[in-house]
Design an enzyme around this catalytic site. Structure first.
Site, PDB file in Angstrom:
ATOM      1  N   MET A 175      -8.958   8.219  -0.418  1.00 39.21           N
ATOM      2  CA  MET A 175      -9.815   8.623   0.716  1.00 39.21           C
ATOM      3  C   MET A 175     -10.350  10.022   0.494  1.00 39.21           C
ATOM      4  SD  MET A 175      -7.385   7.370   3.810  1.00 39.21           S
ATOM      5  CE  MET A 175      -6.719   5.712   3.876  1.00 39.21           C
ATOM      6  N   MET A 185     -12.094   4.515  -0.799  1.00 43.29           N
ATOM      7  CA  MET A 185     -12.764   4.805   0.483  1.00 43.29           C
ATOM      8  C   MET A 185     -13.438   6.160   0.335  1.00 43.29           C
ATOM      9  SD  MET A 185      -9.726   3.321   2.865  1.00 43.29           S
ATOM     10  CE  MET A 185      -8.622   3.348   1.464  1.00 43.29           C
ATOM     11  N   MET A 198     -11.578  -5.684   5.290  1.00 42.06           N
ATOM     12  CA  MET A 198     -10.767  -4.743   6.065  1.00 42.06           C
ATOM     13  C   MET A 198     -10.469  -5.358   7.427  1.00 42.06           C
ATOM     14  SD  MET A 198     -10.072  -2.209   4.177  1.00 42.06           S
ATOM     15  CE  MET A 198      -9.108  -1.387   5.450  1.00 42.06           C
ATOM     16  N   ASP A 225      -6.682  -6.378   4.233  1.00 37.69           N
ATOM     17  CA  ASP A 225      -6.014  -5.068   4.246  1.00 37.69           C
ATOM     18  C   ASP A 225      -6.072  -4.449   5.635  1.00 37.69           C
ATOM     19  OD1 ASP A 225      -5.098  -2.500   3.657  1.00 37.69           O
ATOM     20  OD2 ASP A 225      -6.832  -1.952   2.424  1.00 37.69           O
ATOM     21  N   SER A 270       0.849  -1.195   0.000  1.00 38.66           N
ATOM     22  CA  SER A 270       0.000   0.000   0.000  1.00 38.66           C
ATOM     23  C   SER A 270       0.878   1.236   0.000  1.00 38.66           C
ATOM     24  CB  SER A 270      -0.895   0.011   1.244  1.00 38.66           C
ATOM     25  OG  SER A 270      -1.374   1.329   1.449  1.00 38.66           O
ATOM     26  N   ASP A 318      -4.744   3.625  -2.029  1.00 40.20           N
ATOM     27  CA  ASP A 318      -5.847   3.963  -1.122  1.00 40.20           C
ATOM     28  C   ASP A 318      -6.350   5.374  -1.374  1.00 40.20           C
ATOM     29  OD1 ASP A 318      -6.049   1.619   0.698  1.00 40.20           O
ATOM     30  OD2 ASP A 318      -3.939   2.087   1.053  1.00 40.20           O
ATOM     31  N   HIS A 375      -1.162  -1.329  -4.275  1.00 40.09           N
ATOM     32  CA  HIS A 375      -2.458  -1.035  -3.661  1.00 40.09           C
ATOM     33  C   HIS A 375      -2.541   0.470  -3.405  1.00 40.09           C
ATOM     34  CE1 HIS A 375      -5.989  -2.091  -1.152  1.00 40.09           C
ATOM     35  NE2 HIS A 375      -5.575  -1.115  -0.343  1.00 40.09           N
ATOM     36  N   HIS A 426      -8.289   1.037  -4.144  1.00 40.99           N
ATOM     37  CA  HIS A 426      -9.239   0.838  -3.042  1.00 40.99           C
ATOM     38  C   HIS A 426      -9.904   2.183  -2.751  1.00 40.99           C
ATOM     39  CE1 HIS A 426      -9.548  -0.085   1.594  1.00 40.99           C
ATOM     40  NE2 HIS A 426     -10.736   0.039   1.040  1.00 40.99           N
TER      41      HIS A 426
HETATM   42  C1  DX5 Z   1      -6.341   1.668   5.496  1.00 41.80           C
HETATM   43  C2  DX5 Z   1      -5.887   1.341   4.097  1.00 41.80           C
HETATM   44  C3  DX5 Z   1      -4.795   0.353   4.046  1.00 41.80           C
HETATM   45  C4  DX5 Z   1      -3.553   0.801   4.737  1.00 41.80           C
HETATM   46  C5  DX5 Z   1      -2.802  -0.415   5.139  1.00 41.80           C
HETATM   47  O1  DX5 Z   1      -7.437   2.485   5.443  1.00 41.80           O
HETATM   48  O2  DX5 Z   1      -6.955   0.817   3.337  1.00 41.80           O
HETATM   49  O3  DX5 Z   1      -4.513  -0.077   2.720  1.00 41.80           O
HETATM   50  O4  DX5 Z   1      -2.737   1.620   3.950  1.00 41.80           O
HETATM   51  O5  DX5 Z   1      -1.728   0.007   5.874  1.00 41.80           O
HETATM   52  P1  DX5 Z   1      -1.092  -0.858   7.044  1.00 41.80           P
HETATM   53  O6  DX5 Z   1      -0.552  -2.101   6.382  1.00 41.80           O
HETATM   54  O7  DX5 Z   1      -0.025   0.041   7.552  1.00 41.80           O
HETATM   55  O8  DX5 Z   1      -2.164  -1.170   8.040  1.00 41.80           O
HETATM   56 ZN    ZN Z   2      -6.471  -0.228   1.352  1.00 46.69          ZN
END
Ligand code: DX5
Ligand code: ZN
Length: 216
Positions: A37, A68, A137, A175, A8, A35, A33, A66
């Site tokens: 947000m 969010m 998650m 994740d 990620s 993320d 990956h 991903h």
């Molecule tokens: C959290 C993200 C993850 C995060 C994982 O909201 O979706 O992908 O970056 O990071 P670690 O491995 O540090 O928990």
């Molecule tokens: Zn993620």
């Protein structure tokens, strides 16, 4: 299929992303990956289209995006155009998940459906046949570096059962909070893709950690 590793980039160095992506390109990482947000679905804001477009130019690895964000259906096409190969949407964030998953597939991408730690696996029963992947998650989304929630483990078994009973071949991704201690258990439970942020990027030798996660 042996399992895949998807670092990620949330924990990468955004002042020098090119260097981290070069490291990932040379590593055994299977997917990147990403993320996204929006500060509404989760209490944090990360990055959007322009960063993904730049990352697309810097790697030929699969981009696992991903989302969010609330109402992800509004932006699916733009994420696809930015370079996403896999687009995952949260069940909790979308009005018509089956339609959104179908739209993702129609764009030529793989479609993922994500559930938060508090959302039961049973809530996926009506949409699982439309998904190429389920993302469980194992932390509450929003931030990297949190601790793995152990209640995720029985959800993996339950999800495997659901996939088998529907005679589907849906991939399972987990994740949040994955490290070298809990990763072997996840693989044993049948997880196909391990996402890891902090475990990889906080290490002095991220490439070696990817190697270790890959060779469990
Ligand atoms: C959290 C993200 C993850 C995060 C994982 O909201 O979706 O992908 O970056 O990071 P670690 O491995 O540090 O928990
Ligand atoms: Zn993620």
């Amino acid at each position: 299929m042996s399992h895949l590793v998807a670092p990620s980039l949330l924990s990468a160095n955004f002042l020098n992303l090119e260097k981290d992506i070069a490291m990932l390109n040379e590593s055994e990482a299977d997917w990147l990956h990403l993320d996204v947000m929006d500060g509404l679905f989760v209490p944090n804001i990360s990055f959007g289209f322009s960063i993904i477009e730049q990352i697309r130019k810097a790697t030929s690895k699969i981009l696992d995006v991903h989302l969010m964000i609330v109402e992800p259906e509004r932006y699916l096409e733009r994420f696809r155009k930015a370079g996403a190969d896999i687009i995952s949407i949260h069940l909790e964030a979308v009005k018509n998940p089956a339609e959104a998953l179908q739209n993702i597939r129609n764009m030529g991408a793989k479609a993922g459906i994500v559930i938060n730690p508090g959302t039961p696996v049973s809530s996926l029963s009506g949409v699982i046949s439309m998904a190429d992947m389920v993302l469980l998650m194992s932390v509450n989304p929003g931030f990297g570096g949190q601790s793995f929630i152990p209640g995720t483990l029985p959800k993996i078994a339950e999800l495997k059962q659901m996939i088998a009973s529907h005679q589907l071949s849906v991939m399972i991704e987990v994740d949040g909070g994955i490290d070298l201690q809990n990763a072997p258990v996840l693989i044993k439970e049948g997880v196909d893709i391990l996402v890891a942020g902090n475990t990889i990027f906080a290490s002095p030798d991220p490439r070696h950690v990817i190697h270790q996660l890959k060779n469990i």
